[in-house]
Every structure is written in C-alpha cells, then in structure tokens.
Enzyme design. Structure first.
Site, PDB file in Angstrom:
ATOM      1  N   LYS A 138       4.996   1.626  -0.911  1.00 53.32           N
ATOM      2  CA  LYS A 138       3.856   1.265  -1.742  1.00 53.32           C
ATOM      3  C   LYS A 138       2.622   1.203  -0.865  1.00 53.32           C
ATOM      4  CE  LYS A 138       6.459  -1.553  -5.074  1.00 53.32           C
ATOM      5  NZ  LYS A 138       6.623  -2.905  -5.646  1.00 53.32           N
ATOM      6  N   HIS A 141      -1.460  -3.236  -0.566  1.00 51.92           N
ATOM      7  CA  HIS A 141      -2.263  -3.889  -1.594  1.00 51.92           C
ATOM      8  C   HIS A 141      -3.167  -4.941  -0.964  1.00 51.92           C
ATOM      9  CE1 HIS A 141      -3.177  -6.162  -5.281  1.00 51.92           C
ATOM     10  NE2 HIS A 141      -2.839  -5.067  -5.935  1.00 51.92           N
ATOM     11  N   HIS A 144      -2.022  -8.411   0.133  1.00 55.93           N
ATOM     12  CA  HIS A 144      -1.385  -8.692   1.425  1.00 55.93           C
ATOM     13  C   HIS A 144      -2.412  -9.005   2.512  1.00 55.93           C
ATOM     14  CE1 HIS A 144       2.114  -6.602  -0.460  1.00 55.93           C
ATOM     15  NE2 HIS A 144       2.746  -7.545   0.181  1.00 55.93           N
TER      16      HIS A 144
END
Length: 578
Positions: A138, A141, A144
């Site tokens: 992924k 984001h 994080h």
C-alpha cells in the site's frame, strides 16, 4: 551547566537540612523567563521537601519556608535567598552565569544539557522503539506520518540521553489482507502495471478484490485459501508475497529519506509467524488458552469469565491473528536484543490491543512486560493535498515543498541557495513536525496549511528562520570562536533572558523523557527563538566595540548550538541558509 548552580544551592540546603546534596538536585529548577523577573533564579518548592521527608509534614508550610530561607546564606554564586509563597528563590550571580554557561557551550556544545547530573538516571539503557509500521503493498498513507515522526523523536531523545536505541519498523506484512491481495492479483494483476507503478497497481487490485469479496462468497474463500497457503509455506504463494514486500520497502525507503528517518531493523509480522505455534503451545501448557464454542482459541483476561475480556489468538480455521504474532515478536525481541524497555508508537485506537498484549505477557510470567510502553496519538484532521482528498504522505511532502518554495521565491531569498528545493523540503518537513508536536500527542488536531507555513509565530518555519539568521550572523562576523571573552558585556536584561532560558534545557529534556511528549522541547525552542529574535534586533554586533561584539557573538553562537541540538532531537534538520 545548571547542575553547577544547583549543586551550590543544594550544598546550602544540605548544610541546613542534614540530607545529602543529591536529594536536593532534582528538586531545584530554573525559573522560566518572565518580564516581571529577569534576574537568574533557581527555585525550590518547600512542599517537595516535605514529600521527601526532609521537613516535617505537620508544620505550617509558609512558616517553614520563611525559617529555611533565613538559615540559608549568600555566597559568590547565590547572591540572595528570597522566600515566596511556599517557594524559595535563589538569585544567581549574573556574571558567573554568563561565564560558566557559555564556556561549557563552547567547549562541549553537543553535551550541553545532556550531560547534566539531573539526567543521570535517564541514560545507560537499551531501548527498542517500534514505530511507523505501515502495511506493505500500500502507498504510505499520511496517517502513518505521526507514528513515524513521533517514534523518530523518541528514538533521538533516548539516544541523546545516552541510551542504546534500536529503531524497528514492524511492517504489516502478514494476515488475511494478503490472502485477499494474493488471490486478487492472481486474477486481476498485471506484471506490466506492477513494473510501471507497483504500489498504485497493488492498491487498485486490493480495492477491486475487496469490492468483489463483499458480493461473492467464492472470492472470500479463495482469499482464505491463499492465506492458508502462505501460513503453510507454499512456495508459489510466498514468492508472490516476497515480491510485494520488496517493492513496497524500496518505495518506503525513499519517503523515510525525505523525512530524515532511518531504521536499524525492518521487521514484520511474517518474521515471527513461525514462532506463533511455540507461543500457543506455551499458553496451552500454562492453562491460559481455551477453545470457545465457535472454535476460536482465546485467553481470558478477566477474573469473571466475561467474554468481552477474551483476547482471541486463533481463528476457527486455525490461522493466527495480529496479537498472536505480536506476542511472538515481543518474546523474540527480548531474547535477541535483551532490551531494558520497549516502546510501541501507534494511534490511540490500538490502546486496547496493547493492554491485552502486556497482560498476556505478564500472565506468561514475563515481568519485563512492565517495561513495555504504548505511546498513543490522535488523528490529524484536514490534511489533504491540492490534488484532492487522497491523503498520501508523498503528496503531503510534495505539497509542503511546493508551498515553501513558493514562499521563499516571494521573499527573493532562494537565489542565494545552492539547492532551493532541498531547503524548501527540509523547512516544509520542519513545519509539519512542529505543527504536530505543539500539543499533547493524544489530542486530535486540525491541520491548516496557511498556519503551518507562516514565517512568524510558533511554527517550524520560524525555528528554521531563526537558526539561519544566527548562522548568517556568525558567518559574517567571525563565528564567536575566540577562546577568551568578557562576560561582563552580557549583563543586560536581553542577554540574561537568553541565559536564564538556556539554564532550563536539561530540565526540559528530562520532562520530555519522563512522559515521551515532544511539546515541552518544542515550547522551549520556540521561546528560545523569540528571545533570540529580540536579541538580534537589540544587541548589535557590527559596529560595536571588539569586546562587546565578541561577547555577543559567543552568546549567539551558544543560542544557535542549543537551538540546532533541540531541533535535531525533534527530527528536524536545521538549515543554515534560507
């Protein structure tokens, strides 16, 4: 250097009260700078002496304050002892303050504040910090970001205070979501798209297969089957999973470099999967694991058998869960690294998970679980890029750099820089960090691009601007490196305000280390920057007599040194030009 002055005040208190000097050292603090009181002052709460058993608890506090103050004597260091309301103030010799403090800053700039005896018990340990911990396959984001910069701050702080720090990135690289992704990629994946834009393609596959799984039982069964194959060590499934992991870590490293963050170990749930059966067997042998009617295996953490207190470690199909792997990871880390403390940095939604984890470890007889800490944090609201509402950290960093570069060009200073984009990036990251660290970590906060990148006020841009101004002055005027300086030129209120504030540096580091909150250090550095900005306006170097100029340069050099040191602990790379 505050320790020198504390030691002299403590010697007086020891003579009068009879207790050892070391009892008084942590009880003496430097008073914050105040417009009402510019005299260098240490203060002591008399009630703290009562709590320590140095003074009797049954006497009137104000009477004790007055009596104790009268018994203390002035000397060449403590010029006056002043009783207040339950507090005793020790007024320090200004000349001696300037000499001692700036001499130490000159001789040991990196050790200033950190080598204080006040911090003696804060170092000498092995600290493991687990932070960032994104999920593989992924995009990184923006959610994080907080774990990453908070964990980096804690690691920097612990290292600055003399601890051996192990920085661990515990990747989310195992679990049922990889069953979904693996099964989905086998049907929907494209090797060509994976080469062109790997994480974007994996994200698209994951979104599509999740959508299908909601409607199609066959997709859910295929995902469960793929995850079972992973747990059983199937070669084809593992090969695909490893490929996903490698391309993800490569992309993450680029983001970490931009943030100035590094790790000693890239770990992950998968590393500890092989140990889960040993963990489960130990729990069974201790009678801690029980099977429910649904076929799951749980640990009962209550005394009443309330099912809401069950921690589920095994699903009904026999596969492990996140907490099972976390137990295995904790045990393996303890065996491998022999840490004295372990700190987990995750958002507050995982508080219950870590409570259960620590309880299970203690139930297994591992008393070092008491030295495991979960540092929690809230949500960032409103952090989006100009590209829309998909909040990827890469977009946020690009946006911070773009906006900062625009601001620098408007100010017509970027022409002096060899790499304006790098400077803009470093200042932009500073702005993000200070905005995040100003309040309690547990609190949610509203993100505002305009406020974050202001050059005035309590912002990361202001910190960088102050540091760069000090660097510019020192470059142009000779740096304040002369061995000898005349401290008598630094007895004005503006200079003394800075010196009094610098006296508090070790206390602020101790406070930050005690509760692992960066806001104490942030507030200290912002105040220091405001004091420095005022001093730069009022204390001219150019055109002053040589002795005055050299003394002021020494003051500005020490201020720059502490400002840069504190910024680096926060995870900010100080710029010298902007």
């Amino acid at each position: 250097m505050a320790c020198f002055f504390r030691r002299r005040a403590a010697a007086q208190l020891s003579r009068v009260c009879g207790a050892h000097e070391d009892v008084f050292i942590p009880l003496l603090s430097a008073a914050p700078v105040s417009k009402k009181q510019l005299t260098p002052v240490l203060r002591l709460s008399v009630n703290s002496l009562v709590k320590k058993g140095v003074l009797p608890p049954d006497a009137d506090l104000q009477t004790q304050t007055q009596r104790l103050a009268k018994q203390l004597k002035e000397d060449g260091v403590v010029e006056e002892v002043i009783p207040g309301r339950g507090v005793i103030h020790f007024r320090i010799n200004r000349l001696l303050l300037a000499q001692k403090l700036l001499e130490q800053l000159h001789s040991d700039p990196e050790g200033f504040g950190r080598n204080s005896e006040l911090l003696g018990k804060a170092g000498g340990r092995r600290t493991l910090v687990e932070f960032s911990s994104p999920n593989i396959a992924k995009k990184f984001h923006a959610g994080h970001l907080r774990s990453t910069i908070i964990g980096n701050f804690i690691s920097n702080l612990k290292a600055a205070l003399g601890n051996e720090v192990l920085r661990v990135n515990y990747l989310g690289d195992w679990g049922m979501q990889f069953g979904l992704l693996g099964a989905g990629f086998q049907r929907l994946g494209s090797q060509e798209k994976l080469r062109e834009n790997p994480l974007q393609h994996l994200y698209e596959v994951y979104v599509q297969v999740n959508r299908e799984a909601e409607l199609d039982e066959g997709v859910r069964l295929a995902a469960a089957e793929f995850f079972r194959r992973l747990e059983q060590g199937d070669g084809e499934a593992l090969k695909l999973w490893r490929h996903f992991r490698e391309i993800t870590v490569d992309e993450y490293r680029t983001i970490y470099e931009r943030l100035g963050v590094y790790f000693d170990h890239f770990s992950g749930e998968s590393f500890h999967q092989s140990k889960t059966q040993e963990v489960l067997q130990e729990l069974r042998s201790r009678g801690l694991l029980r099977t429910t009617e649904e076929g799951t295996e749980v640990v009962d953490l209550s005394t009443s058998g309330n099912q809401s207190s069950f921690a589920t470690l095994v699903r009904s199909d026999g596969t492990s869960l996140y907490i099972t792997r976390d137990i295995a990871a904790a045990l393996e880390r303890r065996e491998t690294f022999g840490f004295d403390e372990m700190i987990y940095v995750t958002d507050k939604s995982q508080s219950h998970h870590f409570q259960q984890l620590f309880q299970i470890l203690k139930a297994m007889g591992h008393h070092w679980a008491d030295r495991c800490v979960h540092v929690t944090f809230g949500l960032v609201l409103g952090m989006s890029s100009r590209l829309g509402n998909v909040v990827l950290l890469e977009d946020v960093l690009n946006e911070a750099r773009r906006r900062m570069l625009h601001n620098m060009k408007e100010a017509k200073t970027s022409k002096e820089l060899t790499d304006p984009e790098l400077t803009a990036e470093q200042i932009g990251v500073s702005a993000l960090i200070i905005q995040d660290f100003k309040g309690p970590l547990i609190a949610d906060y509203k993100f505002d691009w305009e406020k974050v990148l202001q050059s005035q006020g309590d912002t990361g841009v202001f910190l960088q601007y102050t540091h760069a101004r000090l660097c510019s002055l020192l470059r142009s005027q000779g740096g304040g490196d002369q061995t000898v300086f005349d401290a008598s030129h630094l007895l004005d209120d503006r200079s003394i305000s800075i010196l009094q504030h610098l006296l508090r540096f070790d206390e602020v580091l101790l406070q930050s280390a005690s509760d692992l909150q960066p806001r104490h250090l942030v507030n200290f550095l912002l105040t220091l920057s405001h004091l420095a900005a005022s001093a730069l306006r009022e204390l001219q170097v150019k055109g002053s007599d040589e002795g005055v100029a050299q003394a002021r340069l020494r003051l500005f050099s020490g201020t720059r040194s502490v400002l840069g040191s504190g910024m680096r602990i926060l995870g900010i790379r100080p710029v010298e030009r902007m």
